[in-house]
Design an enzyme around this catalytic site. Sequence first.
Site, PDB file in Angstrom:
ATOM      1  N   GLU A 105      35.664  50.674  49.315  1.00  0.00           N
ATOM      2  CA  GLU A 105      35.767  49.213  49.220  1.00  0.00           C
ATOM      3  C   GLU A 105      34.380  48.599  49.398  1.00  0.00           C
ATOM      4  O   GLU A 105      33.498  49.203  50.012  1.00  0.00           O
ATOM      5  CB  GLU A 105      36.747  48.774  50.316  1.00  0.00           C
ATOM      6  CG  GLU A 105      37.189  47.349  50.421  1.00  0.00           C
ATOM      7  CD  GLU A 105      37.648  46.614  49.195  1.00  0.00           C
ATOM      8  OE1 GLU A 105      36.948  46.637  48.195  1.00  0.00           O
ATOM      9  OE2 GLU A 105      38.682  45.937  49.293  1.00  0.00           O
ATOM     10  N   ASP A 106      34.185  47.417  48.839  1.00  0.00           N
ATOM     11  CA  ASP A 106      32.888  46.744  49.011  1.00  0.00           C
ATOM     12  C   ASP A 106      32.783  46.093  50.378  1.00  0.00           C
ATOM     13  O   ASP A 106      31.772  46.204  51.065  1.00  0.00           O
ATOM     14  CB  ASP A 106      32.627  45.726  47.889  1.00  0.00           C
ATOM     15  CG  ASP A 106      33.763  44.730  47.693  1.00  0.00           C
ATOM     16  OD1 ASP A 106      34.792  44.801  48.411  1.00  0.00           O
ATOM     17  OD2 ASP A 106      33.634  43.857  46.812  1.00  0.00           O
ATOM     18  N   ASP A 109      37.261  42.059  55.084  1.00  0.00           N
ATOM     19  CA  ASP A 109      37.151  40.750  55.741  1.00  0.00           C
ATOM     20  C   ASP A 109      38.433  40.502  56.540  1.00  0.00           C
ATOM     21  O   ASP A 109      38.538  40.926  57.696  1.00  0.00           O
ATOM     22  CB  ASP A 109      36.891  39.682  54.675  1.00  0.00           C
ATOM     23  CG  ASP A 109      36.733  38.292  55.264  1.00  0.00           C
ATOM     24  OD1 ASP A 109      36.543  38.175  56.487  1.00  0.00           O
ATOM     25  OD2 ASP A 109      36.795  37.316  54.502  1.00  0.00           O
ATOM     26  N   LYS A 137      33.261  42.769  57.956  1.00  0.00           N
ATOM     27  CA  LYS A 137      33.132  41.488  58.666  1.00  0.00           C
ATOM     28  C   LYS A 137      34.228  41.451  59.731  1.00  0.00           C
ATOM     29  O   LYS A 137      35.295  40.879  59.493  1.00  0.00           O
ATOM     30  CB  LYS A 137      33.315  40.315  57.699  1.00  0.00           C
ATOM     31  CG  LYS A 137      32.168  40.100  56.756  1.00  0.00           C
ATOM     32  CD  LYS A 137      32.104  38.686  56.199  1.00  0.00           C
ATOM     33  CE  LYS A 137      33.015  38.491  55.029  1.00  0.00           C
ATOM     34  NZ  LYS A 137      32.685  37.285  54.218  1.00  0.00           N
ATOM     35  N   PHE A 160      29.392  34.309  53.650  1.00  0.00           N
ATOM     36  CA  PHE A 160      29.820  34.712  52.309  1.00  0.00           C
ATOM     37  C   PHE A 160      28.656  35.391  51.611  1.00  0.00           C
ATOM     38  O   PHE A 160      27.602  34.795  51.398  1.00  0.00           O
ATOM     39  CB  PHE A 160      30.298  33.514  51.492  1.00  0.00           C
ATOM     40  CG  PHE A 160      30.944  33.935  50.207  1.00  0.00           C
ATOM     41  CD1 PHE A 160      32.252  34.369  50.186  1.00  0.00           C
ATOM     42  CD2 PHE A 160      30.215  33.950  49.033  1.00  0.00           C
ATOM     43  CE1 PHE A 160      32.845  34.801  48.997  1.00  0.00           C
ATOM     44  CE2 PHE A 160      30.794  34.379  47.838  1.00  0.00           C
ATOM     45  CZ  PHE A 160      32.113  34.800  47.826  1.00  0.00           C
ATOM     46  N   VAL A 161      28.838  36.668  51.273  1.00  0.00           N
ATOM     47  CA  VAL A 161      27.751  37.441  50.685  1.00  0.00           C
ATOM     48  C   VAL A 161      28.064  37.842  49.249  1.00  0.00           C
ATOM     49  O   VAL A 161      29.237  37.953  48.863  1.00  0.00           O
ATOM     50  CB  VAL A 161      27.429  38.704  51.528  1.00  0.00           C
ATOM     51  CG1 VAL A 161      26.729  38.331  52.828  1.00  0.00           C
ATOM     52  CG2 VAL A 161      28.678  39.519  51.818  1.00  0.00           C
ATOM     53  N   ARG A 173      27.517  40.418  40.791  1.00  0.00           N
ATOM     54  CA  ARG A 173      27.845  41.814  41.140  1.00  0.00           C
ATOM     55  C   ARG A 173      26.693  42.751  40.830  1.00  0.00           C
ATOM     56  O   ARG A 173      26.568  43.813  41.418  1.00  0.00           O
ATOM     57  CB  ARG A 173      29.066  42.289  40.336  1.00  0.00           C
ATOM     58  CG  ARG A 173      30.363  41.582  40.684  1.00  0.00           C
ATOM     59  CD  ARG A 173      31.519  42.350  40.043  1.00  0.00           C
ATOM     60  NE  ARG A 173      32.724  41.560  39.918  1.00  0.00           N
ATOM     61  CZ  ARG A 173      33.627  41.395  40.877  1.00  0.00           C
ATOM     62  NH1 ARG A 173      33.440  41.961  42.050  1.00  0.00           N
ATOM     63  NH2 ARG A 173      34.712  40.691  40.675  1.00  0.00           N
TER      64      ARG A 173
HETATM   65  P1  IMP Z   1      40.123  41.042  52.662  1.00  0.00           P
HETATM   66  O1  IMP Z   1      41.454  41.308  52.023  1.00  0.00           O
HETATM   67  O2  IMP Z   1      40.058  39.644  53.242  1.00  0.00           O
HETATM   68  O3  IMP Z   1      39.696  42.083  53.632  1.00  0.00           O
HETATM   69  O4  IMP Z   1      39.056  40.935  51.519  1.00  0.00           O
HETATM   70  C1  IMP Z   1      38.656  41.967  50.765  1.00  0.00           C
HETATM   71  C2  IMP Z   1      38.105  41.453  49.462  1.00  0.00           C
HETATM   72  O5  IMP Z   1      37.713  40.063  49.533  1.00  0.00           O
HETATM   73  C3  IMP Z   1      36.849  42.190  49.091  1.00  0.00           C
HETATM   74  O6  IMP Z   1      37.115  43.353  48.359  1.00  0.00           O
HETATM   75  C4  IMP Z   1      36.096  41.164  48.283  1.00  0.00           C
HETATM   76  O7  IMP Z   1      36.528  41.214  46.944  1.00  0.00           O
HETATM   77  C5  IMP Z   1      36.506  39.840  48.872  1.00  0.00           C
HETATM   78  N1  IMP Z   1      35.519  39.332  49.854  1.00  0.00           N
HETATM   79  C6  IMP Z   1      35.618  39.268  51.193  1.00  0.00           C
HETATM   80  N2  IMP Z   1      34.510  38.745  51.743  1.00  0.00           N
HETATM   81  C7  IMP Z   1      33.666  38.492  50.709  1.00  0.00           C
HETATM   82  C8  IMP Z   1      32.316  37.950  50.622  1.00  0.00           C
HETATM   83  O8  IMP Z   1      31.651  37.605  51.622  1.00  0.00           O
HETATM   84  N3  IMP Z   1      31.805  37.861  49.375  1.00  0.00           N
HETATM   85  C9  IMP Z   1      32.470  38.234  48.252  1.00  0.00           C
HETATM   86  N4  IMP Z   1      33.714  38.736  48.284  1.00  0.00           N
HETATM   87  C10 IMP Z   1      34.307  38.858  49.500  1.00  0.00           C
END
Ligand code: IMP
Length: 186
Positions: A105-106, A109, A137, A160-161, A173
Amino acid sequence: MTEEGPIPDGDRVEVMLSSETIQARVAELGAKISREYEGKDLTLVGILKGSVPFMSDLMRSITVPIQIDFLEVSSYGGSMESSGVVRLVKDLSHPIVGKHVLMVEDIVDTGLTLRYLMELFAAREPASIRIASLLDKPEGRKPGADFTVDYVGFSIPNAFVVGYGLDLGGYFRNLPYVGVYSPPEE
Ligand code: IMP
């Protein structure tokens, strides 16, 4: 995922992690994964589209034989806020029963995307499932999504990155570094 809207301004991105810093850390993760999966049937599962640069660099720094697969989920819908709604857009191409799976995963959050995927995959009876994420995060985590990220590149504060796979409305990207995006004043 909607990827409409104006082309964002690259001058608003301030470098947080340089390309060199990322490459060095990815090499360390690859070495650790190679040690820990020695003799195991490992499949890396990249979560499209954000994992593409990380997946590409990580897999080349792994020295044990592996297979790869991809899936795609929709998450942010092009905005900077997590919708909390996860939709499977593209499933895996191959079964994972009996395989050791490493999700790539990238960024983690809220954790909602991975919570959904871990539940979905656990039902498919892999030998194991672990998570590798370039970024974490931890402050963003929602209740119920308090799983361990087994291989973390960098823990970062709640900004936000963009870059190295991470996007804003589909853009940025391709940046070889990770940076903080500051939106223009309303
Ligand atoms: P989560 O479900 O909230 O953990 O989010 C995961 C997905 O949200 C990641 O795979 C990203 O696509 C997107 N995401 C979360 N934080 C960021 C950010 O700071 N920048 C860009 N995409 C984010």
